[in-house]
Design an enzyme around this catalytic site. Structure first.
Site, PDB file in Angstrom:
ATOM      1  N   TYR A 136       0.830  -1.210   0.000  1.00  0.00           N
ATOM      2  CA  TYR A 136       0.000   0.000   0.000  1.00  0.00           C
ATOM      3  C   TYR A 136       0.866   1.263   0.000  1.00  0.00           C
ATOM      4  O   TYR A 136       0.606   2.212  -0.743  1.00  0.00           O
ATOM      5  CB  TYR A 136      -0.918  -0.025   1.223  1.00  0.00           C
ATOM      6  CG  TYR A 136      -1.918   1.106   1.268  1.00  0.00           C
ATOM      7  CD1 TYR A 136      -3.052   1.077   0.472  1.00  0.00           C
ATOM      8  CD2 TYR A 136      -1.720   2.198   2.118  1.00  0.00           C
ATOM      9  CE1 TYR A 136      -3.982   2.113   0.517  1.00  0.00           C
ATOM     10  CE2 TYR A 136      -2.638   3.228   2.171  1.00  0.00           C
ATOM     11  CZ  TYR A 136      -3.765   3.186   1.370  1.00  0.00           C
ATOM     12  OH  TYR A 136      -4.675   4.216   1.416  1.00  0.00           O
ATOM     13  N   LYS A 187       0.998   4.222  -2.902  1.00  0.00           N
ATOM     14  CA  LYS A 187       0.654   5.611  -2.610  1.00  0.00           C
ATOM     15  C   LYS A 187       1.844   6.544  -2.828  1.00  0.00           C
ATOM     16  O   LYS A 187       1.661   7.710  -3.202  1.00  0.00           O
ATOM     17  CB  LYS A 187       0.117   5.731  -1.182  1.00  0.00           C
ATOM     18  CG  LYS A 187      -1.235   5.048  -0.975  1.00  0.00           C
ATOM     19  CD  LYS A 187      -2.281   5.606  -1.945  1.00  0.00           C
ATOM     20  CE  LYS A 187      -3.655   5.003  -1.746  1.00  0.00           C
ATOM     21  NZ  LYS A 187      -4.664   5.570  -2.667  1.00  0.00           N
TER      22      LYS A 187
END
Length: 290
Positions: A257, A261
């Site tokens: 993740y 990002k």
């Protein structure tokens, strides 16, 4: 575009300044102007307001430290009829006036990915409350998505949900074509589709890594790739990538993740340099934990 200081009392000087303002603001599709001026010049500022078209926002900070209280109250009461909010500016006694001739994104079309649920849904509601038409995508347009569509439309704007696998390149281009045909244009793209499949790196499977990178990062590439030709023809547009604080600082158990990002930040910076000269802005937002 900002003008900080005193508007001259001399009529000729004042006219020249207003012409400069007018030339600048009418050369931009959307502009926000901030003016700081002493109270005695409020009438001159109001002359500037008359030159604005419906796409302009004007913020005025009026210094009222040395004027008669009755005169201040009377003027503020008159101005209240035309302003959206009145507040105070820190560190100085002043009245803050926001002239909002027209909602900033009223009449525009925003494409928001993954907007049927949670925070992404709230973004769509906020845009709609500002008068923006909303096209949103989700993996499936189920009852929940249809409810979201109805709630967005309740703001008096056009709203429609589209089923789309954001991680699929061809599917993304197809849905963008449908949206452009249905809405006539795409002014704003919010890359908001995202998932999490957390786990420590030593226990993370390849499937977990690929799934998160495909949905969170590749989807942004897919939509930017599909939308930029439309925005370039319009010579106007705004791309907003939703990153995360963990894309900046990292987080244990979220390597996939965090990487996705962080990639959103680099993608926004790079595409901004590629298309900025065509009137297209690209920015990235990195929220904390919600």
């Amino acid at each position: 575009f900002a003008f900080n200081g005193y508007l001259p009392i001399d009529k000729n000087e004042r006219t020249n300044i207003l012409k400069r303002f007018e030339k600048k603001i009418f050369s931009e599709h959307q502009t926000q102007i901030f003016i700081e001026t002493p109270y005695r010049n409020v009438q001159l500022v109001e002359d500037l307001c008359k030159t604005l078209n419906e796409n302009i926002k004007l913020c005025i900070a009026v210094d009222i430290t040395s004027e008669n209280e009755v005169i201040k109250t009377k003027t503020i009461r008159q101005w209240k009829k035309n302003v959206d909010s009145i507040g105070s500016i820190h560190k100085r006694p002043a009245i803050f006036l926001l002239y909002k001739i027209m909602k900033f994104i009223e009449g525009k079309t925003a494409l928001i990915t993954g907007a049927a649920r949670r925070t992404r849904r709230a973004i769509a509601f906020k845009f709609a409350s500002e008068g923006c038409n909303i096209a949103f995508t989700d993996l499936n347009i189920d009852d929940n998505a249809l409810k979201t569509q109805s709630e967005i439309a309740s703001y008096g704007v056009k709203a429609k949900g589209y089923a789309s696998n954001a991680a699929n390149f061809e599917d993304t281009h197809k849905v963008v074509e449908e949206i452009a045909k249905e809405f006539g244009r795409i002014d704003i793209l919010v890359n908001n589709a995202g998932i999490t499949k957390d786990g420590l790196m030593m226990r993370m499977s390849e499937a977990q890594w690929d799934a998160v990178l495909n949905v969170n990062l590749k989807s942004a590439f897919n939509f930017i790739h599909a939308v930029t030709p439309i925005m370039m023809k319009q010579r106007n547009g705004s791309i907003i990538n939703m990153s995360s604080v963990v894309g900046v600082s990292g987080n244990a158990g979220q390597c996939n993740y965090s990487a996705s990002k962080a990639g959103m930040i680099g993608l926004a910076k790079s595409i901004a340099k590629e298309v900025g000269s065509r009137g297209i802005r690209a920015n990235c937002i990195a929220p904390g934990f919600i």
